[in-house]
Design an enzyme around this catalytic site. Structure first.
Site, mmCIF file in Angstrom:
data_model
loop_
_atom_site.group_PDB
_atom_site.id
_atom_site.type_symbol
_atom_site.label_atom_id
_atom_site.label_comp_id
_atom_site.label_asym_id
_atom_site.label_seq_id
_atom_site.Cartn_x
_atom_site.Cartn_y
_atom_site.Cartn_z
ATOM 1 N N ASP A 150 65.350 107.085 26.514
ATOM 2 C CA ASP A 150 65.312 106.408 27.815
ATOM 3 C C ASP A 150 64.934 107.370 28.926
ATOM 4 O O ASP A 150 64.120 107.065 29.791
ATOM 5 C CB ASP A 150 66.682 105.785 28.134
ATOM 6 C CG ASP A 150 66.916 104.510 27.333
ATOM 7 O OD1 ASP A 150 65.979 104.094 26.621
ATOM 8 O OD2 ASP A 150 68.025 103.955 27.413
ATOM 9 N N HIS A 187 68.837 107.467 21.597
ATOM 10 C CA HIS A 187 68.227 106.509 22.526
ATOM 11 C C HIS A 187 68.362 106.923 23.979
ATOM 12 O O HIS A 187 67.471 106.666 24.783
ATOM 13 C CB HIS A 187 68.825 105.123 22.322
ATOM 14 C CG HIS A 187 68.307 104.477 21.083
ATOM 15 N ND1 HIS A 187 67.090 103.861 21.038
ATOM 16 C CD2 HIS A 187 68.815 104.407 19.832
ATOM 17 C CE1 HIS A 187 66.870 103.418 19.811
ATOM 18 N NE2 HIS A 187 67.909 103.741 19.060
ATOM 19 N N ASP A 204 49.609 104.878 25.774
ATOM 20 C CA ASP A 204 50.587 104.791 24.698
ATOM 21 C C ASP A 204 51.067 106.202 24.381
ATOM 22 O O ASP A 204 50.248 107.104 24.193
ATOM 23 C CB ASP A 204 49.922 104.159 23.476
ATOM 24 C CG ASP A 204 50.943 103.746 22.439
ATOM 25 O OD1 ASP A 204 51.373 102.589 22.470
ATOM 26 O OD2 ASP A 204 51.328 104.599 21.610
ATOM 27 N N ASN A 242 63.057 109.603 19.905
ATOM 28 C CA ASN A 242 64.122 108.616 19.893
ATOM 29 C C ASN A 242 65.034 108.796 18.673
ATOM 30 O O ASN A 242 66.252 108.728 18.771
ATOM 31 C CB ASN A 242 63.477 107.229 19.824
ATOM 32 C CG ASN A 242 64.076 106.280 20.823
ATOM 33 O OD1 ASN A 242 64.943 106.662 21.602
ATOM 34 N ND2 ASN A 242 63.638 105.048 20.801
ATOM 35 N N ASP A 290 56.915 102.119 24.381
ATOM 36 C CA ASP A 290 56.391 103.336 24.986
ATOM 37 C C ASP A 290 54.977 103.113 25.503
ATOM 38 O O ASP A 290 54.146 103.995 25.476
ATOM 39 C CB ASP A 290 56.428 104.497 23.980
ATOM 40 C CG ASP A 290 55.634 104.190 22.731
ATOM 41 O OD1 ASP A 290 55.199 103.039 22.570
ATOM 42 O OD2 ASP A 290 55.436 105.102 21.912
#
Ligand code: C2E
Ligand code: CA
Ligand code: CA
Length: 597
Positions: A214, A210, A197, A205, A240
């Protein structure tokens, strides 16, 4: 012709099918047909429902199986359908895979197939089947099915891939995990499951946008894959979170070393278009077969190890061990014990709340205790947390509240009773209503009752919590916001909630005489409460110096081991009956406390 293909597979390929028993009874119908035919035909005789038009009139199921391509006429109610398709026989019956022809004399182009109008990923199947049927021939139904199977595997492969990273998605990952477990069982080979994680992904983000998020996920996937090696299978499980299956890895040192490398690689800066982003990662590992021998258990345990890494060891890998296993067992024995527990196993102890001004007791807080016949004494934060997780806390609250109110009836002095509620208690109007009824039935004056709730409990569903709290305040019960300073401590909430009391968490009190700044913060909160006209209780006062400072700064109420520890109800009664000697008793208690400290 006999084709070995699973029912589930065929059904997925052909939403429009008619399935017959060897005697010609309809045993099932594909979803597209059920939709069109608008009537449940299962169990009816196929030949009475449909007439078979081509290539020659067929009267029986036996005759039908000779055919490869058929056109059926269906009259259902006022609707007339022409269906065209192929006939397959398998071990258990006959399949008619059909398409819908709206107009027999129309163009072949208008041949409307409902065979595969299910998911967009499979749309290629439409063309394929259409092409075959348009050629009108279907010489080899087996080849068609083979081809469809391949297509569907391709579609399935696509459906198992994460679009952003190109890695396996959650479904794909779990599918492979199933296969790994099956293979390892057969060959007795070890492997390891990891769950990763990312720490601090959300701010990236939020700050960079975004697109940057990404990019970072994509690059993270690449880094994880590179370090895990060619044999490993990496998947993005969502958001994530990543998963890895690493074959032939077994020894703790090697596993943790790999984990360290992955954490290190993910802690390196990421170059995104908008700048340089930094994150971290936590990893949990579970090894087959030590940690578990089913896919579910293995993953659950890797996830458990991840949770530990996040809680206690952020940025460091953790391997699920026997010690975790014992924790889980302990936890589940408590879960079990709670389910079986009789009301008598629970009782309350009471800790006085003191007025700073004169040291007098103005109320008590009821604190839950559980002595299980099989497990012994379980600390309240442990069993309450587990009861909250497993949904048994509402029952517990009801048992405890009844007991506390019954105890309170024996008090001669009009003290306040403070009682702790959990998030679940204020997340449903029904649960709150039950508590309200318990209070009414007890005859205890609601004005002397304080319900303590935490901010996190309120935040879970603010609107619902508010309506539950209003149910209580309407009848005169007061509300205390517990553990203030540990959660969000949002002033916005203070304003929006019907709060009568704030309890400053003991973490603050600890720093009162030692940490610079704590005193001013405490002072400000005390002033804030005074301005908002709400009570302020400082928790965890454990020595004379803290008590003095608090009294000097005008904190009106205190609670803590310095003043008194929690006592049983019998001790409390003795304490109350000698109210005149209260101060002396308190002093004795403090003496004991100082000795035990
Ligand atoms: P809490 O509501 O913050 O309760 C106060 C806790 O602080 C009590 O622990 C109390 O014994 C402890 N405490 C009081 N003074 C001092 C001090 O000077 N120093 C230190 N170190 N600790 C002090 P306890 O009884 O172990 O309860 C722990 C938590 O369990 C409670 O925290 C509360 O969150 C939960 N809890 C206890 N009883 C109930 C209950 O009936 N219902 C619910 N929902 N939660 C409860
Ligand atoms: Ca409390
Ligand atoms: Ca508290």
């Amino acid at each position: 012709m006999s084709i070995l293909i699973s029912d589930a597979h065929l059904e997925r390929l052909f939403p429009a099918f008619v399935r017959l028993s060897a005697s010609g009874m309809i045993t099932s119908l594909g979803p597209s047909l059920t939709q069109h035919l608008d009537q449940n035909l299962v169990g009816s005789d196929f030949f009475q429902t449909f007439s078979v038009e081509t290539p020659r009139k067929i009267q029986s199921a036996d005759g039908l199986t000779d055919q490869r391509e058929v056109t059926l006429l269906a009259r259902v109610g006022t609707t007339e359908f022409r269906l065209r398709g192929i006939v397959l026989r398998d071990a258990s019956g006959i399949w008619l895979l059909v398409g819908h022809v709206p107009d027999v004399n129309g163009q072949e182009d208008s041949f409307l197939l409902h065979m595969s109008d299910f998911s967009p990923a499979d749309s290629s199947l439409d063309f394929l089947v259409a092409a075959h049927l348009r050629q009108g021939l279907l010489q080899d139904a087996k080849a068609l099915v083979e081809e469809l199977r391949e297509k569907s595997e391709e579609a399935e492969e696509l459906a198992h891939r994460d679009q952003l990273t190109g890695l396996k998605n959650r479904r794909g990952f779990f599918r492979r995990l199933d296969q790994f477990v099956a293979a390892s069982r057969a060959q007795s080979t070890p492997f390891v499951v990891a769950v990763i994680d990312l720490d601090g992904f959300k701010p990236v983000n939020d700050i960079f946008g975004h697109a940057a998020g990404d990019q970072l996920l994509l690059q993270s996937g690449i880094r994880i894959s590179r370090i895990s090696g060619d044999d490993a299978l990496v998947g993005r499980l969502g958001g994530d979170e990543f998963g890895i299956i690493i074959p032939n890895l077994q020894h703790e040192d090697d596993i943790l070393k790999l984990g360290e490398e992955i954490c290190k690689a993910l802690a390196e800066p990421f170059e995104v278009k908008e700048g340089i982003a930094r994150i971290g990662a936590s990893i949990g590992f579970a090894a087959y077969p030590q940690a578990g021998d089913t896919p579910e258990i293995l993953f659950e345990r890797a996830d458990y190890a991840l949770y530990h890494s996040k809680q206690n060891n952020r940025g460091r890998p953790i391997l699920f061990t026997d010690c975790h296993e014992r924790e889980i067992r302990y936890q589940s024995s408590i879960e079990h014990g709670l389910l079986e527990a009789r009301d008598e196993e629970f009782h309350l102890v009471y800790q006085p709340i003191i007025r700073s001004e004169d040291g007098m007791t103005v109320g008590v807080e009821a604190l839950a205790r559980w002595t299980s016949p099989s497990l012994g004494i379980i600390p309240p934060d442990t069993f309450i947390r587990i009861a909250e997780q497993t949904g048994s806390v509402c029952r517990l609250t009801r048992i405890l509240l009844k007991k506390a109110l019954k105890d309170a009836h024996a008090w001669k002095q009009p003290f306040d009773l403070s009682f702790n509620l959990s998030a679940v208690d204020i997340s449903s109007p029904e649960a709150a209503e039950q508590l309200k009824q318990i209070v009414i039935a007890s005859g205890f004056p609601p004005a002397r009752l304080v319900f303590e709730i935490t901010e996190t409990a309120v935040m879970q569903d603010f609107e619902r919590a508010m309506s539950c709290l209003c149910l209580f305040t309407e009848m005169g019960i007061r509300i205390a916001l517990d553990d203030f300073g540990t959660g969000y401590s949002s002033l916005g909430y203070l304003q929006k909630m019907p709060i009568n009391r704030l309890k400053i968490d003991r973490a603050f009190t600890r720093g009162l005489t030692t940490r610079h700044g704590t005193r001013s913060i405490m002072q400000s909160i005390v002033a804030l409460c005074s301005n908002l006209n709400i009570d302020c209780v400082v928790e965890g006062v454990s020595n004379a110096a803290q008590a003095r400072v608090l009294t000097e700064m005008g904190a009106p109420y205190q609670q803590g081991f310095f003043h008194s520890r929690a006592m049983t109800h019998a001790q409390l009664l003795a304490f109350l009956s000698s109210a005149g000697e209260q101060t002396a008793l308190l002093a004795t208690d403090c003496e004991a406390e100082r000795k035990s400290a």
